[in-house]
Scaffold this motif. Sequence first.
Motif, mmCIF file in Angstrom:
data_model
loop_
_atom_site.group_PDB
_atom_site.id
_atom_site.type_symbol
_atom_site.label_atom_id
_atom_site.label_comp_id
_atom_site.label_asym_id
_atom_site.label_seq_id
_atom_site.Cartn_x
_atom_site.Cartn_y
_atom_site.Cartn_z
ATOM 1 N N GLY A 262 0.819 -1.208 0.000
ATOM 2 C CA GLY A 262 0.000 0.000 0.000
ATOM 3 C C GLY A 262 0.852 1.257 0.000
ATOM 4 N N TRP A 263 1.897 1.232 0.794
ATOM 5 C CA TRP A 263 2.805 2.392 0.855
ATOM 6 C C TRP A 263 3.498 2.589 -0.491
ATOM 7 C CZ3 TRP A 263 8.393 2.690 1.274
ATOM 8 C CH2 TRP A 263 8.862 3.951 1.658
ATOM 9 N N MET A 264 3.932 1.496 -1.095
ATOM 10 C CA MET A 264 4.573 1.580 -2.403
ATOM 11 C C MET A 264 3.606 2.122 -3.454
ATOM 12 S SD MET A 264 7.718 0.703 -2.267
ATOM 13 C CE MET A 264 7.895 0.610 -4.032
ATOM 14 N N ARG A 265 2.354 1.671 -3.395
ATOM 15 C CA ARG A 265 1.369 2.143 -4.372
ATOM 16 C C ARG A 265 1.149 3.651 -4.243
ATOM 17 N NH1 ARG A 265 -2.902 0.521 -2.257
ATOM 18 N NH2 ARG A 265 -3.818 2.517 -1.845
ATOM 19 N N ARG A 266 1.056 4.137 -3.016
ATOM 20 C CA ARG A 266 0.837 5.573 -2.814
ATOM 21 C C ARG A 266 2.028 6.389 -3.315
ATOM 22 N NH1 ARG A 266 -1.673 3.291 1.678
ATOM 23 N NH2 ARG A 266 0.170 3.432 3.003
ATOM 24 N N LEU A 267 3.239 5.864 -3.112
ATOM 25 C CA LEU A 267 4.417 6.551 -3.648
ATOM 26 C C LEU A 267 4.351 6.625 -5.176
ATOM 27 C CD1 LEU A 267 7.412 5.167 -1.516
ATOM 28 C CD2 LEU A 267 6.526 7.499 -1.517
ATOM 29 N N ARG A 268 3.961 5.517 -5.815
ATOM 30 C CA ARG A 268 3.874 5.482 -7.277
ATOM 31 C C ARG A 268 2.823 6.473 -7.780
ATOM 32 N NH1 ARG A 268 8.476 3.641 -8.668
ATOM 33 N NH2 ARG A 268 8.987 1.605 -7.792
ATOM 34 N N GLU A 269 1.687 6.511 -7.090
ATOM 35 C CA GLU A 269 0.625 7.428 -7.507
ATOM 36 C C GLU A 269 1.075 8.877 -7.398
ATOM 37 O OE1 GLU A 269 -2.568 6.314 -4.956
ATOM 38 O OE2 GLU A 269 -3.220 4.625 -6.210
ATOM 39 N N ALA A 270 1.798 9.193 -6.303
ATOM 40 C CA ALA A 270 2.293 10.561 -6.148
ATOM 41 C C ALA A 270 3.306 10.884 -7.233
ATOM 42 C CB ALA A 270 2.915 10.738 -4.763
ATOM 43 N N LEU A 271 4.116 9.894 -7.571
ATOM 44 C CA LEU A 271 5.133 10.093 -8.603
ATOM 45 C C LEU A 271 4.478 10.312 -9.972
ATOM 46 C CD1 LEU A 271 8.259 10.038 -8.346
ATOM 47 C CD2 LEU A 271 8.183 7.732 -9.274
ATOM 48 N N GLU A 272 3.419 9.550 -10.232
ATOM 49 C CA GLU A 272 2.734 9.662 -11.515
ATOM 50 C C GLU A 272 2.008 10.989 -11.680
ATOM 51 O OE1 GLU A 272 0.251 6.249 -11.530
ATOM 52 O OE2 GLU A 272 1.917 4.819 -11.821
ATOM 53 N N SER A 273 1.764 11.699 -10.575
ATOM 54 C CA SER A 273 1.115 13.007 -10.670
ATOM 55 C C SER A 273 2.086 14.081 -11.144
ATOM 56 C CB SER A 273 0.520 13.392 -9.317
ATOM 57 O OG SER A 273 1.541 13.721 -8.390
ATOM 58 N N GLY A 274 3.357 13.709 -11.309
ATOM 59 C CA GLY A 274 4.327 14.660 -11.820
ATOM 60 C C GLY A 274 5.307 15.179 -10.792
ATOM 61 N N LEU A 275 5.297 14.609 -9.596
ATOM 62 C CA LEU A 275 6.211 15.057 -8.538
ATOM 63 C C LEU A 275 7.599 14.448 -8.709
ATOM 64 C CD1 LEU A 275 3.947 14.734 -5.372
ATOM 65 C CD2 LEU A 275 4.483 16.814 -6.626
ATOM 66 N N THR A 276 8.587 15.100 -8.109
ATOM 67 C CA THR A 276 9.907 14.486 -7.986
ATOM 68 C C THR A 276 9.820 13.365 -6.955
ATOM 69 O OG1 THR A 276 10.566 16.009 -6.227
ATOM 70 C CG2 THR A 276 11.084 16.668 -8.505
ATOM 71 N N ALA A 277 10.834 12.517 -6.922
ATOM 72 C CA ALA A 277 10.835 11.409 -5.959
ATOM 73 C C ALA A 277 10.772 11.935 -4.525
ATOM 74 C CB ALA A 277 12.085 10.555 -6.161
ATOM 75 N N GLU A 278 11.546 13.015 -4.232
ATOM 76 C CA GLU A 278 11.541 13.588 -2.879
ATOM 77 C C GLU A 278 10.165 14.125 -2.519
ATOM 78 O OE1 GLU A 278 15.768 14.366 -4.432
ATOM 79 O OE2 GLU A 278 13.733 14.226 -5.213
ATOM 80 N N ALA A 279 9.545 14.858 -3.467
ATOM 81 C CA ALA A 279 8.228 15.447 -3.198
ATOM 82 C C ALA A 279 7.176 14.361 -3.029
ATOM 83 C CB ALA A 279 7.844 16.392 -4.332
ATOM 84 N N ALA A 280 7.316 13.252 -3.754
ATOM 85 C CA ALA A 280 6.374 12.144 -3.612
ATOM 86 C C ALA A 280 6.451 11.552 -2.207
ATOM 87 C CB ALA A 280 6.671 11.071 -4.658
ATOM 88 N N VAL A 281 7.675 11.391 -1.699
ATOM 89 C CA VAL A 281 7.845 10.872 -0.333
ATOM 90 C C VAL A 281 7.218 11.837 0.673
ATOM 91 C CG1 VAL A 281 9.530 10.253 1.444
ATOM 92 C CG2 VAL A 281 9.929 9.594 -0.939
ATOM 93 N N GLU A 282 7.475 13.133 0.482
ATOM 94 C CA GLU A 282 6.927 14.119 1.416
ATOM 95 C C GLU A 282 5.407 14.151 1.347
ATOM 96 O OE1 GLU A 282 7.305 18.721 1.237
ATOM 97 O OE2 GLU A 282 8.936 18.013 2.501
ATOM 98 N N ARG A 283 4.840 14.064 0.134
ATOM 99 C CA ARG A 283 3.378 14.076 -0.018
ATOM 100 C C ARG A 283 2.753 12.893 0.702
ATOM 101 N NH1 ARG A 283 -0.079 14.582 -4.352
ATOM 102 N NH2 ARG A 283 0.752 16.668 -4.677
ATOM 103 N N VAL A 284 3.275 11.699 0.457
ATOM 104 C CA VAL A 284 2.716 10.498 1.081
ATOM 105 C C VAL A 284 2.853 10.563 2.596
ATOM 106 C CG1 VAL A 284 3.003 7.987 1.308
ATOM 107 C CG2 VAL A 284 3.054 9.062 -0.949
#
Length: 754
Positions: A262-284
Amino acid sequence: MRGGLGGPRLLLRRLREVMAEPVSAQARLDRIVIHIAANMVAEVCSVYVQRSDAKLELYATEGLNREAVHLTTMTTGEGLVGLIAEKAEPLALADAQAHPAFSYRPETGEEIYQSFLGVPILRGGNTLGVLVVQNRARRTYSEEEVEALQTTAMLLAEMIASGELQSLAAPGQSLSLQKPMALTGSPLSDGVGLGHVVLHEPRIIVKQLVAENPEAESARLDCAIQAMREQIDMLIARGDRYGAGEHRDVLETVRMFANDRGWMRRLREALESGLTAEAAVERVQNDARAKLQRQTDPYLRERLHDLDDLANRLLQQLTGVAPPHGGALPDNAILVARNMGPAALLDYERSNLRGLVLEDGGPTSHVAIIARALGIPAVGDVPNVTDLVETGDAIIVDGGSGDVQLRPPADVETAYGEKARLRARRREQYHKLRDMPALTRDGVEIGLHMNAGLLIDCQHASEVGAQSIGLFRTELQFMVAPSFPRQSQQYTLYRKVLDAVGDLPVTFRTLDIGSDKVLPYMTKMEEENPALGWRAIRIGLDRPGLLRMQLRAMLRAAEGRGLRIMFPMVAKIGEFVAARDICLREEEFLRSHGYATPSELKLGVMVEVPSLLWQLDEICQLADFLSVGSNDLTQYLFAADRDNKRVSARFDDLSAPNLRALKSIVDAAARYGTPVTLCGEMGGKPLEALALAAIGFRGLSMTPSAIGPVKAALRSVDLSALRAVLTPMIERLDHSVSIRQELQAFAEAHCVPL
């Protein structure tokens, strides 16, 4: 933002430009909402900021009535904006006015707008405000638009956190992030410290939010996750710990989260929205924190630490930035940390350090012992404090009460400043007592000794008038060292300790490790009950090479001087006899090889395991002295973990069962003429010290700062009068009345300072 990833990327670039313009805070915010509205093809864009009184205030708008700015407010939970702030979740509606939470504000002119999209402005899981866009026509906002607005809200969170918008607040108002807060934890080290926050592990600030190359960001995230998992696996395999105070079970939990789908999926979804890897981690992490902080289940709330650990590890892998530990500090620094080991605290330059605040760590933790040794006011067990503070925030630490004042108002700061000055005056009074004996009013002298564990502690012995080092915790040298200290290193330390105190006796306790005292370079034993497991003298007797090495270093260091050694965690006579025999053989070995040996060797026992209470006659005849470790003895007597907040407060040191047990030790020692002292935390508290003196203790060993207050109390009491009051309390069967309360009443009636 309906035109694909170019939309958010272009918007973020423009907003960064606006953030850099030399304009007022209001002008900057006004331009931001104009840009967002244009980019999202929205007729309205509004920013609501949460104030310290929990109200949401309209700070800027494009499309609504500008005169409503700074006039329109709503409470958390009120209206759609209040609902978003309360739930910390986005809300998208095609017909906003049909929603039951809709609240009409006539001054804004928003009644003509049908569709509504709002997202919380989050930082560290805390809601700082709400960002809203609206349209006249009914429309369904896409997931891409929701994600894009959330990304924009991350940028606004930076602006609010910077404090720039505070200038727009009405007189007497402050933003939620800047609001004063009174927090409560556990007192670790007495004293009052006023200063500014320095985070032990500063947050990694994510500056690049939108990805220029989504494929590259996905690859970076994959590499970082793999490296992080390997790091955790390696730490678990080595039995090591990441940061002080974390044990294997914590790492196992973090590993579980690191492999959670589940955590991995949320990271992928944040990444697919156009975020950088760091921003995806922070968003999740922001979203997870916002949800878990609103949970009432304590287990779920405790998972925050595990998720924080995971996010921090991943951000460190992505940025290559390791958290800086130790070094120079700004003036009047108050360190704030989730947890910290003794070595980490000692790494900091001390001259500017005014206090310590921890999320974890109880009064008997080793960092607390170091804080007391250094004279640093400290408070532990302060929930989520690292998420509530920002570097540079004004903060006050009261290590006596366990109170922490964050961003205190002027009157609170003045009151604590006066308290600090009063403490300074009291220290001057205690200093005047330094060379006077702790002699009660009816002529009974109580020996006051000092607990130590570091060479730096020894300078306090003469400063406070201690009669000896009643307990030198040798394990602290092992805990702050990067590897097991060689015999030569141990010899050097013990020699320096003896030299530093001159003619004062020193009682060295042999290595007391195990349970919560895990050396960073030793494999941690997995035990169901570590406090009752393989520790202290049990390790020494099972690994006699370690014990012999330490004893030989002590014996060599004394050369011609008196030496006192005591063995911890002795549960039966045979253990003391075995340890004593090893020591005597080492002494004979040194003598036969031409080394100078101690002029007098005294070997003692720490009475901290209840089984010794039924072997007192035998141990008093065998040991040269006894030292009562009241911390462990009390927790074992009551089967109550002293570091477990749920049970540690259920039992009182001044209860009849505890005082009866302690009196039995004193009585047995008196029968055989065996010297006995008490070296636990109990002896350093004035009221408890009075009770101990009344039941027969004539030696107490304590932290240096406690000697002055304890001496002042003892010199003010008539011990025979106190004994006459206390003895019936201990012997009576009715315990409905608190012994502590009655002793406090006695002290007040007889003007005994506590």
